[in-house]
Write an enzyme that holds these catalytic residues in place. Sequence first.
Site, PDB file in Angstrom:
ATOM      1  N   GLY A 178       0.810  -1.202   0.000  1.00  0.00           N
ATOM      2  CA  GLY A 178       0.000   0.000   0.000  1.00  0.00           C
ATOM      3  C   GLY A 178       0.846   1.256   0.000  1.00  0.00           C
ATOM      4  CB  THR A 179       4.027   2.122   1.711  1.00  0.00           C
ATOM      5  OG1 THR A 179       3.493   2.073   3.038  1.00  0.00           O
ATOM      6  CG2 THR A 179       5.072   3.225   1.633  1.00  0.00           C
ATOM      7  CD  GLN A 187      -6.604   1.502   8.813  1.00  0.00           C
ATOM      8  OE1 GLN A 187      -7.426   0.748   9.323  1.00  0.00           O
ATOM      9  NE2 GLN A 187      -5.301   1.309   8.920  1.00  0.00           N
ATOM     10  CB  SER A 227      -2.391  -1.811   2.226  1.00  0.00           C
ATOM     11  OG  SER A 227      -1.362  -2.702   2.563  1.00  0.00           O
ATOM     12  CB  ALA A 228      -3.756  -7.119   0.326  1.00  0.00           C
ATOM     13  CG  HIS A 229      -1.038  -5.488   5.589  1.00  0.00           C
ATOM     14  ND1 HIS A 229      -0.935  -5.056   6.884  1.00  0.00           N
ATOM     15  CD2 HIS A 229      -0.552  -4.492   4.820  1.00  0.00           C
ATOM     16  CE1 HIS A 229      -0.407  -3.845   6.905  1.00  0.00           C
ATOM     17  NE2 HIS A 229      -0.167  -3.485   5.668  1.00  0.00           N
ATOM     18  CB  CYS A 269       5.812   7.230  26.737  1.00  0.00           C
ATOM     19  SG  CYS A 269       4.038   7.236  26.916  1.00  0.00           S
TER      20      CYS A 269
END
Length: 463
Positions: free
Chosen positions: A69-70, A177, A194-196, A320
């Site tokens: 996807g990136t 998303q 993105s498939a995952h 943090c």
Amino acid sequence: MPYFDAASSTPLHPVARQALVASLDEGWADPARLYREGRRARLLLDAAREAAADAAGCRPDELVFTSSGTRAVHSAISGALAARRRVGGHLVVSAVEHSSVLHSAAAHEAAGGTSTEVAVDRTGAVSPDTYARALRADTALACLQSANHEVGTEQPVAEIAQQCRAAGVPLLVDAAQSLGWGRVAGEWSLLAASAHKWGGPAGVGLLVVRKGVRFAPQGPADERESGRAAGFENLPAIVAAAASLRAVRAEADREAVRLRALVDRIRTRVPELVPDVEVVGDPVRRLPHLVTFSCLYVDGETLLHELDRAGFSVSSGSSCTSSTLTPSHVLRAMGVLSEGNVRVSLPLGTSAEDVERFLDVLPGAVSGVRERLGAPVNVAPVRTEEKADVSLVVDALGRRCPIPVIELAKVIGDVPVGGTVTVLADDEAARLDIPAWCVMRDQEYVGEQPADRGSAYVVRRRS
């Protein structure tokens, strides 16, 4: 062990696993070849493309498969900007886009281009009017996610797409998303996913470029995927990605109703069970499976470890828990509390029993972290005989989130109404969390001043 981080990556869908195994035997050959094995591979690739295009709401010849996807986002932005360089070099993005978009914008600026980040409100949503004002005569491309990956807020894509079309600017939608839940509304120009994120295997992305949209792929020329995604196709993974997308979409409506009810339960019960919590993101226009909340006086990393030990896998945008020691850019853009941040994103099939057990475990985990950090239980009453011009200084230099806010809370009761507390801090999260604490505690945030080290944050007690 309940896995509550579907927004990062979802477990492999059973349909994806079946398709992956089957296509390892049938789809190993080169789909560009004309012999029998190649033709068989081509049939599998074409079928996967048709299924993915149907889910995305586009033509099969408008969609290509990328290595992630990136990569789809980077290719979409670079290709659209290059094709429209005669128009100008201006890029518009929202302040809460995925890092892949913001990194592309930074690279574009480093190469001499310009970009504008459109601000969001406290729910994480952009205003269509504000976005429209960012469009200029030299705007080559606009980018907007369909839904936010950290807080779940859905963006007004259809309205903004209409404004972009009126201005003659193509709109790229990052649908990573949301695509598993349904098509993206509106007349967008480009889309990445993105498939995952929907139960497919990692290493498969989708890039859609509508017919008529000017696009110039960057990098060395390649014959694969219409020249828009170089390299030999990972056919088994592509087939599994398309099969799982079709499968999750078939159950999306039913699961959306069920998971939304579970998320509503979390949104309602967490503030009742845990004191000093801010639930963030739009309560209505949001993804059905995702909720994010932040807990005052809590070290986010420690809280995540406590929940992990209790058997729950969740995520966080707190500084943090970050190697950069800065809060999530999404929380920062929204201006909400970042410390003790927890993102819960439920995968398909999550049971109500798992959610109830999470709600049982969370209060003890938060209170245990607060106790170890010495967080205040309540604020001491003000002494009415004191003068209102009393001022205290708290030195929290060199101390990380959430200590500066804890130290502020400990001493706010030592000054009368009208008195001030100045917190010296060099932790980046203080710039976000001290004003957020003031909103939650109904105190007045006077502002930030420069200091010898870090910054001085001034708070006036008003209650």
